[in-house]
Every structure is written in structure tokens, then in C-alpha cells.
Design an enzyme around this catalytic site. Structure first.
Site, PDB file in Angstrom:
ATOM      1  N   ARG A  90       1.469  -1.645  25.912  1.00 40.38           N
ATOM      2  CA  ARG A  90       1.030  -2.514  24.817  1.00 40.38           C
ATOM      3  C   ARG A  90       1.331  -3.978  25.130  1.00 40.38           C
ATOM      4  O   ARG A  90       0.522  -4.866  24.837  1.00 40.38           O
ATOM      5  CB  ARG A  90       1.728  -2.108  23.508  1.00 40.38           C
ATOM      6  N   TYR A 123       3.827   6.386  19.908  1.00 41.01           N
ATOM      7  CA  TYR A 123       3.396   5.435  20.931  1.00 41.01           C
ATOM      8  C   TYR A 123       2.899   6.188  22.167  1.00 41.01           C
ATOM      9  O   TYR A 123       1.864   5.847  22.752  1.00 41.01           O
ATOM     10  CB  TYR A 123       4.568   4.537  21.352  1.00 41.01           C
ATOM     11  N   HIS A 171      31.158   0.723  45.316  1.00 44.32           N
ATOM     12  CA  HIS A 171      31.058   1.392  44.022  1.00 44.32           C
ATOM     13  C   HIS A 171      31.425   2.874  44.077  1.00 44.32           C
ATOM     14  O   HIS A 171      31.399   3.533  43.043  1.00 44.32           O
ATOM     15  CB  HIS A 171      29.644   1.226  43.455  1.00 44.32           C
ATOM     16  N   HIS A 225      10.234   9.602  16.128  1.00 40.20           N
ATOM     17  CA  HIS A 225       8.867   9.984  15.744  1.00 40.20           C
ATOM     18  C   HIS A 225       7.882   8.884  16.140  1.00 40.20           C
ATOM     19  O   HIS A 225       6.842   9.145  16.753  1.00 40.20           O
ATOM     20  CB  HIS A 225       8.804  10.225  14.233  1.00 40.20           C
ATOM     21  N   ASN A 226       8.212   7.647  15.806  1.00 42.36           N
ATOM     22  CA  ASN A 226       7.313   6.540  16.118  1.00 42.36           C
ATOM     23  C   ASN A 226       7.199   6.322  17.620  1.00 42.36           C
ATOM     24  O   ASN A 226       6.133   5.966  18.127  1.00 42.36           O
ATOM     25  CB  ASN A 226       7.792   5.267  15.431  1.00 42.36           C
ATOM     26  N   VAL A 246       0.819  -1.216   0.000  1.00 39.34           N
ATOM     27  CA  VAL A 246       0.000   0.000   0.000  1.00 39.34           C
ATOM     28  C   VAL A 246       0.849   1.262   0.000  1.00 39.34           C
ATOM     29  O   VAL A 246       0.612   2.195  -0.786  1.00 39.34           O
ATOM     30  CB  VAL A 246      -0.957  -0.005   1.214  1.00 39.34           C
TER      31      VAL A 246
END
Length: 488
Positions: free
Chosen positions: A292, A196, A457, A191-192, A18
Site C-alpha cells: 500500500r 490487509y 555476538h 483481524h485487520n 455511520v
């Protein structure tokens, strides 16, 4: 401009799914002659005899035929599945192309692959562009946001085509050169990731509207319609308005019939992993990815709901209009924070990979054509135009005032969700990030003491200059030997 007198094609495109078909039709609309090929060759014939009928688009039935039809220097765009398929087609094209020809990857590729491919093709004398293309089917057909990166020498060869077919805002194309090697695909990945976050925030607002405020789908449609005329004006708010109004065949809201398990294609996950690798607190997008994942545990959630139950609903202490205003402000403040985190990630990646990113131009590219397009991207461009070295979007005067004005609504919304047992990970993480970022002192001093106690540490001291590390023998028998440390 396109070659109107030649039978040779200006550009070739492989992959007639598409997005590929719509991008080709878009190019043809702007006067460019395009040659197309698809691995399943009957798709080529169906396209030429169908949507492309009556155009100058050339159908080809082999890679060799495609390459032979292209004007030099040849430009071949791949709109195929990311990963091995891209590499496969690159290897097929290599023996057919000449020095100076261009291969363009327009899929959702992972930016390290684009870094590798840029270097690999340069060794072969070829030029590579890895470009993000955003906007879905409609964007590809009528004007997407295009984010090209790779070999800068290739940019002049494709600039006119890309900018012609891209979306326009105030006559400015939503397509500019992003940066070297993997920069284009990195920016598309961010961007993606922001996408989300925006979607999860809207979903959390929907859950509160439905389950706490008791709004009908018609009422939610009207609320989102109103919101789309103000500071939340955006593509995702606009389509959500339409989704609330959509009825199924039986006249009931279609949304009620859709299973509550969300899919994903990996770009949000990549964004989160990159943030961890680069040491950037990309909390809102990270929570959106995990939301998700949690939604996918449908059967397990159904079993858990029967065992664990839910808390009693808490009556609203304010009217619905006030609660909706707070929810609107929560969306706005959280959206600002999500974008701020995304731009922080891009800035850190620019340092790591030596990319010269123009953040104002990136905001402009996202103002039209893409999924996260929204009115306030213009304010982001203005912020970076004023100060290209801006540390954090929240520190720009416009966004500082916006967050300060909206934070009360964000706090009320998070409280409302918590009291009623509704998950709001994106809203909650936005608020936690804001409170953490504006804190002059955090409890990490205790964390460092704990690390030094059990693992030697070391820690820094407030009364000594930065970069000096100290160790305490907390137990009296731990000795003076310290462990190594590193900074993210």
C-alpha cells in the site's frame, strides 16, 4: 432482555458517524432502548428525525443529559475517533458516572491504549471494555463481529446486548469474551492485518488475470463468482466479483477509472510493529502494508516506468484454465499461511500479556459479520477445538493436506509473476514463509558466523546443548571477549 417498561435507556452511545448510527439502529431493532449523543448536536436531531424516526431511541444534547437517561449500572459506548478523542470523552464522563458503571470503546483503538484505560478506570471504580467491531456499515446495521476485552466484571452487563446485535452463524453469536485489558482490540488489530493480506492477495491475482492471462472484467467476474462457491468462499471474494461487474456512467468498467493508490488507517501497520516487537514472522501482512505504501508513490512510479521500462511478456506454457486453477490454489495456500501467521501473533501476545485467548472462539467470531469472514474459518475452529495448543495452523491435518495440495499452484503463480515483471509480494512472501517454516536447516548458521566475526555476538553449536554460546577469534587478533546477545 431490554427494559420495555422503563423510559430509562439500556445503553448510551456517543458518536453518530455511520458505524455509530447503524449500531444504534441495530440495538433498537433487537428491543434495546438507546440514548445517543454527538459532539455536533445537530447530528443528533437529524438522526432522531431521520433514520431513528419512529423508534424508541432517545436523542440527547449534552453528556450530562445522556448519563441521566441511562439505567444503572450505566453503560456508555464510544464510537469516536481512536486516540485522544476517546480519552477526552472518558474524562468528560468520569465525574458523571458512579462505581460499577461501564465505559465501552468500540472504535479502532490501539490495544496498548485499552490496556492503559482498563487499569485507569479500575482505579476510579469504573469498568472498561475495549471492543473491536468489524463488518463495516452493513455489519454494524445487521450484525457485526464483536470482539470485547477489558474488565471481565463488565462482560455480564453488556453480553446480552452485544450477542443480540452481533452476526450469527449456525445460531451462534459472532461475539464472545476475548480476554483481559487490551485483548479485544489486539484481536481486532490482527483481524485487520489479515484483512490487509487477503485484499493484497486478491489484487495480485487480479493483476495476473488482467495483464498475463488477458481476461476481461466480465471474465474475471465469472471466475470470482465460481471461486466463491468453493474453498475461497468469502466476503472479499464475493464483493470483488461485484466490483468487476460494476460499470461507470459511460458503460466502461468503473475499476478502470479508480486511481491505483491505496489508503490505510494504521491497523495493518500496528500489526506489523507488534509482530516485530514479539518476534513473530508476520511476513505476508507486512508485505501487504508495504504494498500500500508503494502504491502511494504514484507520480514517482509513473516517472520510473518511463525510465526503467518493463520486461517482455512471457508466453503462457499452459492454457488459461490451468493457469487459473494454479492461481486459485495460490490464493488458497497463501490465505492459509496468512491466517497461520496471524494466529501465531495472537498466541505470542497471549504469552506476553497473560491473556487466556480461545483461538477456536476467535475463529467463530470471524465466521460472520466481519470483513474476513470466510468458509474455512470453520476449519480453523475445528483445528483449535481438536488441539487448543496447536503451534501453527499449518500443522493441523486439514490445513497440512490443503497446503500440500495447493503449493504447486502457488509456485507456478509466483513464477508467472516473476517472469512477467509483475509485483507479487504477498504471494512470494507466502511461499518463502512456507519453504522457510518447513526447512529443518536454514542458512542462519552462516549469518551467526558473520555476526560473531564482525561483532563477537557468539553462536550455538549443533554438537552442544542449546543455551551454550561460543565465540571464535576469526582473524587471530580479535581476542576472547564476546558481545551480549538476546533472543526474540
Amino acid at each position: 432482555m431490554a427494559q420495555v417498561d422503563s423510559e430509562m435507556a439500556d445503553i448510551g452511545l456517543i458518536g453518530l458517524a455511520v458505524m455509530g448510527q447503524n449500531l444504534v439502529l441495530n440495538m433498537a431493532d433487537h428491543g434495546y432502548r438507546v440514548a445517543v449523543f454527538n459532539r455536533t448536536t445537530n447530528k443528533v436531531d437529524e438522526f432522531i428525525d431521520g433514520p431513528a424516526k419512529g423508534t424508541t431511541i432517545i436523542g440527547t444534547h449534552s453528556i450530562e443529559e445522556l448519563v441521566e437517561s441511562l439505567a444503572k449500572p450505566r453503560k456508555v459506548m464510544l464510537m469516536v475517533k481512536a486516540g485522544e478523542v476517546v480519552d477526552h470523552f472518558i474524562e468528560l464522563l468520569l465525574p458523571l458516572l458512579e462505581a460499577g458503571d461501564v465505559i465501552i470503546d468500540g472504535g479502532n483503538s490501539h490495544y496498548p491504549d485499552s490496556i492503559r484505560r482498563t487499569a485507569y478506570l479500575k482505579e476510579k471504580g469504573l469498568r472498561f471494555i475495549g471492543t473491536g467491531v468489524s463488518g463495516g456499515e452493513e455489519g454494524a446495521r445487521f450484525g457485526p463481529s464483536i470482539m470485547p476485552g477489558g474488565d471481565f466484571e463488565a462482560w455480564p452487563l453488556v453480553k446480552d446486548i452485544f450477542q443480540a446485535v452481533s452476526a450469527k452463524v449456525d445460531d451462534e453469536p459472532c461475539c464472545q469474551w476475548v480476554g483481559s485489558d487490551g485483548a479485544g482490540h489486539f484481536v481486532k488489530m490482527v483481524h485487520n492485518g489479515i484483512e490487509y493480506g487477503d485484499m493484497q492477495l486478491i489484487c495480485e491475482a487480479y493483476a495476473l488475470m488482467e495483464n498475463v492471462l488477458g481476461l476481461s472484467y466480465e471474465q474475471m467476474h465469472e471466475v470470482f463468482k465460481e471461486w466463491n462457491t468453493g474453498v475461497l468462499d468469502s466476503y472479499l471474494i464475493d464483493i470483488t466479483k461485484d466490483i468487476f461487474a460494476m460499470k461507470d456512467e459511460d458503460g466502461e468498467p468503473l475499476l478502470e477509472k479508480i486511481l491505483d493508490t491505496a489508503g490505510q488507517k494504521g491497523t495493518g501497520k500496528w500489526t506489523g510493529i507488534s509482530a516485530l516487537d514479539l518476534g513473530v514472522p508476520l511476513t505476508l501482512i507486512g508485505e501487504s502494508v508495504f504494498a500500500r505504501v508503494l502504491s502511494s508513490l504514484k507520480d514517482e512510479r509513473v516517472r520510473a516506468s518511463a525510465i526503467l521500462g518493463s520486461p517482455p511478456k512471457i508466453a503462457l506454457t499452459e492454457n488459461k484454465t490451468e493457469a487459473l486453477n494454479a492461481l486459485r490454489d495460490a490464493l488458497y495456500a497463501s490465505k492459509i499461511i496468512s491466517y497461520a501467521q496471524g494466529f501465531m501473533l495472537m498466541a505470542e501476545a497471549a504469552k506476553e500479556y497473560d491473556w487466556d485467548l480461545n483461538y477456536g472462539e476467535i475463529a467463530l467470531m470471524w465466521r460472520g459479520g466481519c470483513i474476513i469472514r470466510s468458509a474455512f474459518l470453520g476449519n480453523i475452529k475445528e483445528a483449535y477445538d481438536k488441539n487448543p495448543e496447536l503451534e501453527n495452523l499449518a500443522l493441523d491435518s486439514f490445513f497440512t493436506e490443503a497446503i500440500k495440495s495447493a503449493q504447486a499452484g502457488l509456485r507456478k503463480t509466483v513464477i508467472l509473476a516473476v517472469e512477467n515483471g509483475l509485483p507479487a509480494p504477498a504471494f512470494s512472501s507466502a511461499l518463502s514463509y512456507f519453504d522457510g517454516y518447513r526447512s529443518e536447516r536454514l542458512p542462519a548458521n552462516l549469518l551467526q558466523a558473520q555476526r560473531d566475526y564482525f561483532g563477537a555476538h557468539t553462536y550455538e553449536r549443533v554438537d552442544k546443548k542449546r543455551g551454550e554460546f561460543f565465540h571464535t577469534d576469526w582473524t587471530g587478533h580479535g581476542g576472547k571477549v564476546a558481545s551480549t546477545t538476546y533472543e526474540v
